[in-house]
Design a protein around this motif. Structure first.
Motif, PDB file in Angstrom:
ATOM      1  N   ASN A  21      -7.258 -13.099  51.722  1.00  0.00           N
ATOM      2  CA  ASN A  21      -7.317 -11.932  50.846  1.00  0.00           C
ATOM      3  C   ASN A  21      -6.290 -11.982  49.725  1.00  0.00           C
ATOM      4  OD1 ASN A  21      -9.325 -10.833  52.513  1.00  0.00           O
ATOM      5  ND2 ASN A  21      -7.788  -9.925  53.862  1.00  0.00           N
ATOM      6  N   VAL A  22      -5.437 -12.993  49.728  1.00  0.00           N
ATOM      7  CA  VAL A  22      -4.379 -13.113  48.717  1.00  0.00           C
ATOM      8  C   VAL A  22      -4.834 -14.102  47.657  1.00  0.00           C
ATOM      9  CG1 VAL A  22      -1.969 -13.741  48.330  1.00  0.00           C
ATOM     10  CG2 VAL A  22      -2.629 -12.632  50.470  1.00  0.00           C
ATOM     11  N   THR A  23      -4.798 -13.664  46.404  1.00  0.00           N
ATOM     12  CA  THR A  23      -5.193 -14.552  45.318  1.00  0.00           C
ATOM     13  C   THR A  23      -4.070 -15.535  45.015  1.00  0.00           C
ATOM     14  OG1 THR A  23      -4.338 -13.088  43.598  1.00  0.00           O
ATOM     15  CG2 THR A  23      -6.638 -12.755  44.285  1.00  0.00           C
ATOM     16  N   ALA A  24      -4.410 -16.602  44.316  1.00  0.00           N
ATOM     17  CA  ALA A  24      -3.423 -17.637  43.989  1.00  0.00           C
ATOM     18  C   ALA A  24      -2.275 -17.069  43.162  1.00  0.00           C
ATOM     19  CB  ALA A  24      -4.092 -18.786  43.239  1.00  0.00           C
ATOM     20  N   SER A  25      -2.559 -16.118  42.286  1.00  0.00           N
ATOM     21  CA  SER A  25      -1.494 -15.545  41.452  1.00  0.00           C
ATOM     22  C   SER A  25      -0.572 -14.620  42.243  1.00  0.00           C
ATOM     23  CB  SER A  25      -2.104 -14.786  40.275  1.00  0.00           C
ATOM     24  OG  SER A  25      -2.886 -13.709  40.751  1.00  0.00           O
ATOM     25  N   GLU A  26      -1.003 -14.191  43.425  1.00  0.00           N
ATOM     26  CA  GLU A  26      -0.194 -13.279  44.236  1.00  0.00           C
ATOM     27  C   GLU A  26       0.592 -13.985  45.330  1.00  0.00           C
ATOM     28  OE1 GLU A  26      -2.920  -9.254  44.225  1.00  0.00           O
ATOM     29  OE2 GLU A  26      -3.437 -10.858  45.630  1.00  0.00           O
ATOM     30  N   LEU A  27       0.435 -15.300  45.448  1.00  0.00           N
ATOM     31  CA  LEU A  27       1.056 -16.022  46.561  1.00  0.00           C
ATOM     32  C   LEU A  27       2.578 -15.924  46.591  1.00  0.00           C
ATOM     33  CD1 LEU A  27      -1.061 -19.261  46.927  1.00  0.00           C
ATOM     34  CD2 LEU A  27      -0.844 -17.370  48.544  1.00  0.00           C
ATOM     35  N   CYS A  28       3.208 -15.689  45.476  1.00  0.00           N
ATOM     36  CA  CYS A  28       4.676 -15.632  45.440  1.00  0.00           C
ATOM     37  C   CYS A  28       5.203 -14.206  45.351  1.00  0.00           C
ATOM     38  CB  CYS A  28       5.197 -16.477  44.278  1.00  0.00           C
ATOM     39  SG  CYS A  28       4.800 -18.219  44.458  1.00  0.00           S
ATOM     40  N   GLU A  29       4.334 -13.223  45.495  1.00  0.00           N
ATOM     41  CA  GLU A  29       4.759 -11.825  45.436  1.00  0.00           C
ATOM     42  C   GLU A  29       4.990 -11.317  46.850  1.00  0.00           C
ATOM     43  OE1 GLU A  29       2.402  -9.247  42.970  1.00  0.00           O
ATOM     44  OE2 GLU A  29       1.819 -10.940  41.692  1.00  0.00           O
ATOM     45  N   TRP A  30       6.241 -11.048  47.157  1.00  0.00           N
ATOM     46  CA  TRP A  30       6.612 -10.652  48.516  1.00  0.00           C
ATOM     47  C   TRP A  30       5.878  -9.393  48.964  1.00  0.00           C
ATOM     48  CZ3 TRP A  30       7.975 -12.534  52.796  1.00  0.00           C
ATOM     49  CH2 TRP A  30       8.490 -11.732  53.813  1.00  0.00           C
ATOM     50  N   LYS A  31       5.651  -8.459  48.053  1.00  0.00           N
ATOM     51  CA  LYS A  31       4.962  -7.219  48.426  1.00  0.00           C
ATOM     52  C   LYS A  31       3.561  -7.505  48.951  1.00  0.00           C
ATOM     53  CE  LYS A  31       7.410  -4.314  45.150  1.00  0.00           C
ATOM     54  NZ  LYS A  31       7.340  -3.537  43.916  1.00  0.00           N
ATOM     55  N   VAL A  32       2.954  -8.576  48.470  1.00  0.00           N
ATOM     56  CA  VAL A  32       1.594  -8.922  48.873  1.00  0.00           C
ATOM     57  C   VAL A  32       1.588  -9.760  50.148  1.00  0.00           C
ATOM     58  CG1 VAL A  32      -0.504 -10.138  48.158  1.00  0.00           C
ATOM     59  CG2 VAL A  32       0.802  -8.821  46.480  1.00  0.00           C
ATOM     60  N   ILE A  33       2.474 -10.734  50.231  1.00  0.00           N
ATOM     61  CA  ILE A  33       2.430 -11.678  51.360  1.00  0.00           C
ATOM     62  C   ILE A  33       3.306 -11.264  52.540  1.00  0.00           C
ATOM     63  CG2 ILE A  33       1.789 -13.640  49.949  1.00  0.00           C
ATOM     64  CD1 ILE A  33       5.125 -14.047  51.002  1.00  0.00           C
ATOM     65  N   SER A  34       4.093 -10.218  52.384  1.00  0.00           N
ATOM     66  CA  SER A  34       5.008  -9.840  53.464  1.00  0.00           C
ATOM     67  C   SER A  34       4.265  -9.431  54.734  1.00  0.00           C
ATOM     68  CB  SER A  34       5.957  -8.728  53.027  1.00  0.00           C
ATOM     69  OG  SER A  34       5.245  -7.537  52.781  1.00  0.00           O
ATOM     70  N   ARG A  35       3.145  -8.737  54.590  1.00  0.00           N
ATOM     71  CA  ARG A  35       2.416  -8.296  55.791  1.00  0.00           C
ATOM     72  C   ARG A  35       1.849  -9.479  56.568  1.00  0.00           C
ATOM     73  NH1 ARG A  35      -0.786  -3.155  55.210  1.00  0.00           N
ATOM     74  NH2 ARG A  35       1.203  -2.341  55.860  1.00  0.00           N
ATOM     75  N   PRO A  36       1.086 -10.400  55.944  1.00  0.00           N
ATOM     76  CA  PRO A  36       0.592 -11.534  56.739  1.00  0.00           C
ATOM     77  C   PRO A  36       1.713 -12.429  57.265  1.00  0.00           C
ATOM     78  CG  PRO A  36      -0.417 -11.521  54.544  1.00  0.00           C
ATOM     79  CD  PRO A  36       0.527 -10.386  54.610  1.00  0.00           C
ATOM     80  N   TYR A  37       2.748 -12.643  56.442  1.00  0.00           N
ATOM     81  CA  TYR A  37       3.846 -13.518  56.861  1.00  0.00           C
ATOM     82  C   TYR A  37       4.595 -12.906  58.043  1.00  0.00           C
ATOM     83  CZ  TYR A  37       7.812 -16.693  56.442  1.00  0.00           C
ATOM     84  OH  TYR A  37       8.782 -17.638  56.685  1.00  0.00           O
ATOM     85  N   SER A  38       4.870 -11.616  57.955  1.00  0.00           N
ATOM     86  CA  SER A  38       5.559 -10.934  59.048  1.00  0.00           C
ATOM     87  C   SER A  38       4.682 -10.905  60.292  1.00  0.00           C
ATOM     88  CB  SER A  38       5.935  -9.512  58.640  1.00  0.00           C
ATOM     89  OG  SER A  38       6.866  -9.535  57.587  1.00  0.00           O
ATOM     90  N   TRP A  39       3.377 -10.758  60.102  1.00  0.00           N
ATOM     91  CA  TRP A  39       2.471 -10.759  61.240  1.00  0.00           C
ATOM     92  C   TRP A  39       2.530 -12.105  61.962  1.00  0.00           C
ATOM     93  CZ3 TRP A  39      -1.400 -13.520  63.289  1.00  0.00           C
ATOM     94  CH2 TRP A  39      -2.075 -12.942  64.364  1.00  0.00           C
ATOM     95  N   LEU A  40       2.508 -13.198  61.205  1.00  0.00           N
ATOM     96  CA  LEU A  40       2.603 -14.527  61.814  1.00  0.00           C
ATOM     97  C   LEU A  40       3.888 -14.669  62.609  1.00  0.00           C
ATOM     98  CD1 LEU A  40       1.653 -17.467  62.215  1.00  0.00           C
ATOM     99  CD2 LEU A  40       2.806 -18.020  60.058  1.00  0.00           C
ATOM    100  N   GLN A  41       4.986 -14.275  61.998  1.00  0.00           N
ATOM    101  CA  GLN A  41       6.276 -14.393  62.679  1.00  0.00           C
ATOM    102  C   GLN A  41       6.317 -13.515  63.930  1.00  0.00           C
ATOM    103  OE1 GLN A  41       9.633 -13.537  60.172  1.00  0.00           O
ATOM    104  NE2 GLN A  41      11.089 -14.299  61.664  1.00  0.00           N
ATOM    105  N   ASP A  42       5.833 -12.287  63.829  1.00  0.00           N
ATOM    106  CA  ASP A  42       5.818 -11.389  64.992  1.00  0.00           C
ATOM    107  C   ASP A  42       4.919 -11.922  66.102  1.00  0.00           C
ATOM    108  OD1 ASP A  42       7.536  -9.696  63.670  1.00  0.00           O
ATOM    109  OD2 ASP A  42       5.973  -8.267  63.072  1.00  0.00           O
ATOM    110  N   CYS A  43       3.779 -12.498  65.707  1.00  0.00           N
ATOM    111  CA  CYS A  43       2.866 -13.055  66.706  1.00  0.00           C
ATOM    112  C   CYS A  43       3.527 -14.216  67.450  1.00  0.00           C
ATOM    113  CB  CYS A  43       1.584 -13.524  66.015  1.00  0.00           C
ATOM    114  SG  CYS A  43       0.314 -14.143  67.139  1.00  0.00           S
TER     115      CYS A  43
END
Length: 119
Positions: A21-43
């Motif tokens: 669901n994250v576009t290529a232009s949003e890959l470096c925006e923490w507000k966008v990727i923080s939820r999936p990244y945090s989910w991976l770490q929490d999992c």
């Protein structure tokens, strides 16, 4: 260990699904990727705790590094990263004030021995 390996693979697959669901232009925006990244770490961490596997561990780190290589390798830092100065500079910065204190105390005592009031 095999159970944790299977579960971490499921965590990784869910992370990939979230990142679709994250576009290529949003890959470096923490507000966008923080939820999936945090989910991976929490999992990864949550299952390691539940299975008493220990965290961080090599398998979890492998998935975290893999996420960085796959999605975040082109991200640059907006703010510069500050590092500690070299040891010789740090030592000089610590010793200089320490050596300056006895000199200043001596100077104050020497000036106050005069006994005359300073204007």
């Amino acid at each position: 260990e095999e159970v944790y390996t299977n579960i971490t693979q499921e965590c990784w697959e869910r992370f990939i699904d979230l990142m679709r669901n994250v576009t290529a232009s949003e890959l470096c925006e923490w507000k966008v990727i923080s939820r999936p990244y945090s989910w991976l770490q929490d999992c990864l961490e949550g299952w390691a705790d539940r299975l008493r596997y220990g965290y961080p561990n090599a398998l979890a780190e492998q998935y975290i590094f893999q996420s960085h290589r796959r999605y975040f390798h082109n991200c640059t830092l907006e703010h510069p990263v500050y590092f500690d100065p070299p040891e010789d500079v740090l030592l000089a910065m610590i010793i200089a004030p320490i050596c300056l204190i006895p000199f200043l105390v001596t100077l104050v005592i020497w000036r106050s021995k005069d006994g005359k009031a300073q204007p």
